[in-house]
Write a protein that holds these residues in place. Structure first.
Motif, short mmCIF file in Angstrom:
data_model
loop_
_atom_site.label_atom_id
_atom_site.label_comp_id
_atom_site.label_asym_id
_atom_site.label_seq_id
_atom_site.Cartn_x
_atom_site.Cartn_y
_atom_site.Cartn_z
N ARG A 36 0.83 -1.21 0.00
CA ARG A 36 0.00 0.00 0.00
C ARG A 36 0.86 1.26 0.00
N GLN A 37 1.94 1.23 0.76
CA GLN A 37 2.79 2.41 0.91
C GLN A 37 3.54 2.72 -0.38
N CYS A 38 4.04 1.70 -1.05
CA CYS A 38 4.88 1.91 -2.24
C CYS A 38 4.11 1.81 -3.55
N GLY A 39 2.90 1.29 -3.52
CA GLY A 39 2.13 1.14 -4.74
C GLY A 39 2.14 -0.30 -5.23
N ALA A 40 1.27 -0.59 -6.16
CA ALA A 40 1.10 -1.96 -6.65
C ALA A 40 2.28 -2.44 -7.48
N ASP A 41 3.12 -1.52 -7.97
CA ASP A 41 4.22 -1.93 -8.84
C ASP A 41 5.32 -2.72 -8.11
N VAL A 42 5.32 -2.73 -6.77
CA VAL A 42 6.33 -3.50 -6.03
C VAL A 42 6.01 -4.99 -6.01
N GLY A 43 4.77 -5.33 -6.33
CA GLY A 43 4.38 -6.74 -6.35
C GLY A 43 4.25 -7.32 -4.96
N ARG A 44 4.21 -8.64 -4.93
CA ARG A 44 4.09 -9.36 -3.65
C ARG A 44 5.05 -10.54 -3.68
N PRO A 45 5.62 -10.86 -2.51
CA PRO A 45 6.55 -11.99 -2.47
C PRO A 45 5.82 -13.32 -2.38
N GLU A 46 6.57 -14.38 -2.61
CA GLU A 46 6.03 -15.72 -2.35
C GLU A 46 5.90 -15.84 -0.84
N PRO A 47 4.87 -16.54 -0.37
CA PRO A 47 4.71 -16.68 1.08
C PRO A 47 5.91 -17.41 1.69
N GLY A 48 6.26 -17.02 2.87
CA GLY A 48 7.35 -17.67 3.57
C GLY A 48 8.56 -16.77 3.73
N LYS A 49 9.42 -17.22 4.60
CA LYS A 49 10.59 -16.45 4.97
C LYS A 49 11.52 -16.17 3.80
N LEU A 50 11.80 -17.16 2.98
CA LEU A 50 12.73 -16.99 1.87
C LEU A 50 12.15 -16.10 0.77
N GLY A 51 10.85 -16.19 0.54
CA GLY A 51 10.19 -15.31 -0.42
C GLY A 51 10.25 -13.86 0.04
N PHE A 52 10.03 -13.64 1.33
CA PHE A 52 10.10 -12.31 1.91
C PHE A 52 11.51 -11.74 1.77
N GLN A 53 12.50 -12.57 2.04
CA GLN A 53 13.90 -12.14 1.93
C GLN A 53 14.26 -11.81 0.49
N ALA A 54 13.85 -12.65 -0.44
CA ALA A 54 14.16 -12.41 -1.86
C ALA A 54 13.50 -11.13 -2.37
N TRP A 55 12.32 -10.83 -1.86
CA TRP A 55 11.55 -9.64 -2.26
C TRP A 55 12.26 -8.36 -1.84
N LEU A 56 12.86 -8.38 -0.64
CA LEU A 56 13.49 -7.18 -0.09
C LEU A 56 15.00 -7.12 -0.29
N LYS A 57 15.60 -8.20 -0.77
CA LYS A 57 17.05 -8.37 -0.77
C LYS A 57 17.81 -7.28 -1.53
N ASP A 58 17.28 -6.82 -2.65
CA ASP A 58 18.04 -5.83 -3.43
C ASP A 58 17.95 -4.41 -2.85
N GLY A 59 17.08 -4.18 -1.89
CA GLY A 59 17.00 -2.89 -1.21
C GLY A 59 16.13 -1.85 -1.90
N CYS A 60 15.69 -2.11 -3.13
CA CYS A 60 14.90 -1.11 -3.87
C CYS A 60 13.56 -0.83 -3.19
N ILE A 61 12.87 -1.88 -2.78
CA ILE A 61 11.56 -1.70 -2.15
C ILE A 61 11.71 -1.00 -0.81
N LEU A 62 12.76 -1.35 -0.08
CA LEU A 62 13.00 -0.70 1.21
C LEU A 62 13.27 0.79 1.04
N CYS A 63 14.04 1.14 0.01
CA CYS A 63 14.34 2.56 -0.24
C CYS A 63 13.08 3.31 -0.65
N GLN A 64 12.23 2.69 -1.48
CA GLN A 64 10.95 3.31 -1.84
C GLN A 64 10.09 3.52 -0.60
#
Length: 197
Positions: A36-64
């Motif tokens: 919601r905060q970054c918009g729909a273009d960030v997508g959604r990760p696969e459920p689970g710990k590793l999916g969450f990590q892969a989603w945030l790993k490059d830092g782009c979503i966190l910076c947005q």
């Protein structure tokens, strides 16, 4: 670390204990908030710990995410999509600097390797929760999401007393000092008396 193999013994027990602190329900709340905060273009990760990590790993979503919370100047000037490890880790550290500038305590921050190498994803969750709580507390209009997702931090409630009120307070005996209005120990007994044989 590219050459890190599986852990055994005490190292394995420590890592299992760290991994057990990861909260899947909190993951869902954080994913919904970030989306919601970054918009729909960030997508959604696969459920689970590793999916969450892969989603945030490059830092782009966190910076947005951290940029979306600032009204004026944004803390992260340039967000780059890169496959190089040091660039991704640099973006994560830029997020951490931006979160600290926003007001998140250093003690609530994760280390870059906690996310990038998936060493402690529960710490990543704690940092994002602290950031969300701070955004709800500040109430600057930049927070996008349900305010009930994060707790509101306590705020200072400073009181000012006049000299007259302070002098009047010196004449009052507080209840913490105790009171002996009619109290005595006469006739009180606790249990049976001691038997001497």
């Amino acid at each position: 670390m590219a050459n890190k193999g599986p852990s055994y013994g005490l190292s394995r027990q420590v890592q299992d204990k760290i991994d057990s602190k990861y909260d899947p329900e909190l993951e869902q709340i954080l994913v919904e908030w970030i989306s919601r905060q970054c918009g729909a273009d960030v997508g959604r990760p696969e459920p689970g710990k590793l999916g969450f990590q892969a989603w945030l790993k490059d830092g782009c979503i966190l910076c947005q995410l951290v940029n979306s919370l600032f009204v004026g100047d944004k803390p992260v000037k340039k967000i780059q999509n890169s496959t190089m490890a040091f660039k991704q880790m640099e973006q994560i550290s830029q997020f951490l600097k931006g979160a600290e500038a926003y007001g998140v305590n250093k003690t609530d921050m994760f280390q870059t390797v906690d996310l990038w190498e998936a060493k402690d994803l529960a710490a990543v969750q704690r940092t994002l929760s602290a950031l969300g709580s701070l955004a709800v507390t500040k109430d600057e209009g930049t927070y996008q999401g349900d305010p009930n997702w994060f707790f509101k931090k306590a705020q200072e409630n400073k009181r000012e007393f006049s000299d007259e009120q302070l002098k009047a307070g010196k004449n009052v005996i507080g209840l913490q000092m105790g009171s002996n209005k009619g109290a005595s120990q006469e006739g009180m007994s606790y249990g049976r008396p001691r038997q001497i044989m």
